[in-house]
Design an enzyme around this catalytic site. Structure first.
Site, PDB file in Angstrom:
ATOM      1  N   ASP A  82      -6.773   5.622   3.372  1.00 56.03           N
ATOM      2  CA  ASP A  82      -6.720   4.267   2.831  1.00 56.03           C
ATOM      3  C   ASP A  82      -7.921   4.066   1.913  1.00 56.03           C
ATOM      4  O   ASP A  82      -9.072   4.219   2.334  1.00 56.03           O
ATOM      5  CB  ASP A  82      -6.762   3.252   3.969  1.00 56.03           C
ATOM      6  CG  ASP A  82      -6.424   1.841   3.519  1.00 56.03           C
ATOM      7  OD1 ASP A  82      -6.709   1.495   2.359  1.00 56.03           O
ATOM      8  OD2 ASP A  82      -5.876   1.072   4.332  1.00 56.03           O
ATOM      9  N   THR A 135       3.763  15.838  -1.114  1.00 54.00           N
ATOM     10  CA  THR A 135       4.585  14.896  -0.356  1.00 54.00           C
ATOM     11  C   THR A 135       5.599  14.197  -1.269  1.00 54.00           C
ATOM     12  O   THR A 135       5.464  14.200  -2.493  1.00 54.00           O
ATOM     13  CB  THR A 135       3.697  13.836   0.302  1.00 54.00           C
ATOM     14  OG1 THR A 135       3.061  13.041  -0.716  1.00 54.00           O
ATOM     15  CG2 THR A 135       2.614  14.488   1.162  1.00 54.00           C
ATOM     16  N   ASP A 145      -4.966   9.532  -4.427  1.00 51.57           N
ATOM     17  CA  ASP A 145      -4.251   9.160  -5.653  1.00 51.57           C
ATOM     18  C   ASP A 145      -4.865   7.902  -6.276  1.00 51.57           C
ATOM     19  O   ASP A 145      -4.234   7.269  -7.115  1.00 51.57           O
ATOM     20  CB  ASP A 145      -2.759   8.947  -5.370  1.00 51.57           C
ATOM     21  CG  ASP A 145      -2.522   7.841  -4.350  1.00 51.57           C
ATOM     22  OD1 ASP A 145      -3.486   7.432  -3.665  1.00 51.57           O
ATOM     23  OD2 ASP A 145      -1.376   7.387  -4.230  1.00 51.57           O
ATOM     24  N   ASP A 175      -8.847   7.784  17.340  1.00 48.54           N
ATOM     25  CA  ASP A 175      -9.741   7.781  16.188  1.00 48.54           C
ATOM     26  C   ASP A 175     -10.262   9.199  15.955  1.00 48.54           C
ATOM     27  O   ASP A 175     -10.874   9.805  16.843  1.00 48.54           O
ATOM     28  CB  ASP A 175     -10.900   6.815  16.459  1.00 48.54           C
ATOM     29  CG  ASP A 175     -11.780   6.593  15.233  1.00 48.54           C
ATOM     30  OD1 ASP A 175     -11.848   7.481  14.363  1.00 48.54           O
ATOM     31  OD2 ASP A 175     -12.430   5.530  15.156  1.00 48.54           O
TER      32      ASP A 175
END
Length: 236
Positions: free
Chosen positions: A142, A215, A178, A119
């Site tokens: 996320d 990416t 995004d 973590d």
């Protein structure tokens, strides 16, 4: 329950134990396994080692970047290769990504990168001395789309304060997403966080910085008309 608690005798904020990631079981390829076996003894770090002297670990004083959740490591590898005069610390919980990055490091013979597999918030709290990082990177975390899951988003007031403590004066937290609702959430949290200055001219988002690699996922999104929002906040 409060987002922040304090450890006795310390000023480092503690985030709630709710995780911002999900542990996924992924198949480790032969190449990734080879990276883990050959690369981890050289470049892997353990949180149980405690507070680190990164000048000693890297054998030099250099600008230092800490990346939270590097995925499969493609961007991290590119950034480290393009900036051999800088040091990078990457954190990722998923073994296939850790193995892939280590494998790439061995192939490219990079030595300016160290890796944790745990973590990232624990590493920041327990292993990174205060005021030692030049940059903290958080790329495409996320977004936890559903409202009931928003508490799992890593970008919260306690996260902003923890990162601020670890950045040098003038150091930068660079985030990218995004997902526009998450970008708006990031902006709201960071604009309210004390001790930061938004580097965007319009007080919102910065153009994609050239040092952030694009990416394959991002290129695909651009072809589909998806946006990406970059945020940069500097520690005052």
């Amino acid at each position: 329950m409060s987002d922040v608690s304090q450890t006795a005798g310390q000023d480092t904020p503690r985030l709630r134990t709710i995780k911002s990631f999900v542990m996924r079981a992924g198949r480790v390829t032969e190449g990734q396994q080879r990276g883990l076996e050959q690369g981890w003894p050289r470049f892997g770090l353990e949180p149980t080692d405690g507070l680190c002297d990164f000048d000693q670990i890297f054998g030099r004083q250099a600008p230092r970047t800490f990346e939270i959740g590097f995925g499969m490591g493609h961007s991290t590898l590119e950034m480290a290769a393009n900036a051999p005069h800088e040091d990078f610390i990457g954190v990722e919980v998923h073994k296939p990504g850790v193995g892939a990055l280590l494998s790439g490091m061995l192939v490219q013979e990079l030595t300016n990168l160290r890796i944790y597999s745990c973590d990232a918030l624990d590493v920041l709290r327990e292993c990174v001395p205060d005021a030692t990082l030049d940059r903290v990177l958080l790329f495409f975390p996320d977004p936890w789309h559903k409202s009931r899951h928003h508490k799992r988003r890593i970008v919260q007031p306690a996260f902003a304060e923890l990162v601020r403590l670890k950045l040098k004066s003038g150091g930068v937290l660079h985030m990218a997403t995004d997902w526009l609702p998450y970008a708006e959430h990031m902006l709201e949290v960071m604009n309210a966080a004390p001790g930061y200055r938004n580097l965007a001219e319009d007080g919102c988002y910065v153009p994609r910085p050239p040092e952030r690699p694009i990416t394959k996922f991002e290129r695909r999104g651009e072809r589909l008309g998806h946006g990406v929002w970059d945020l940069k906040f500097q520690r005052d």
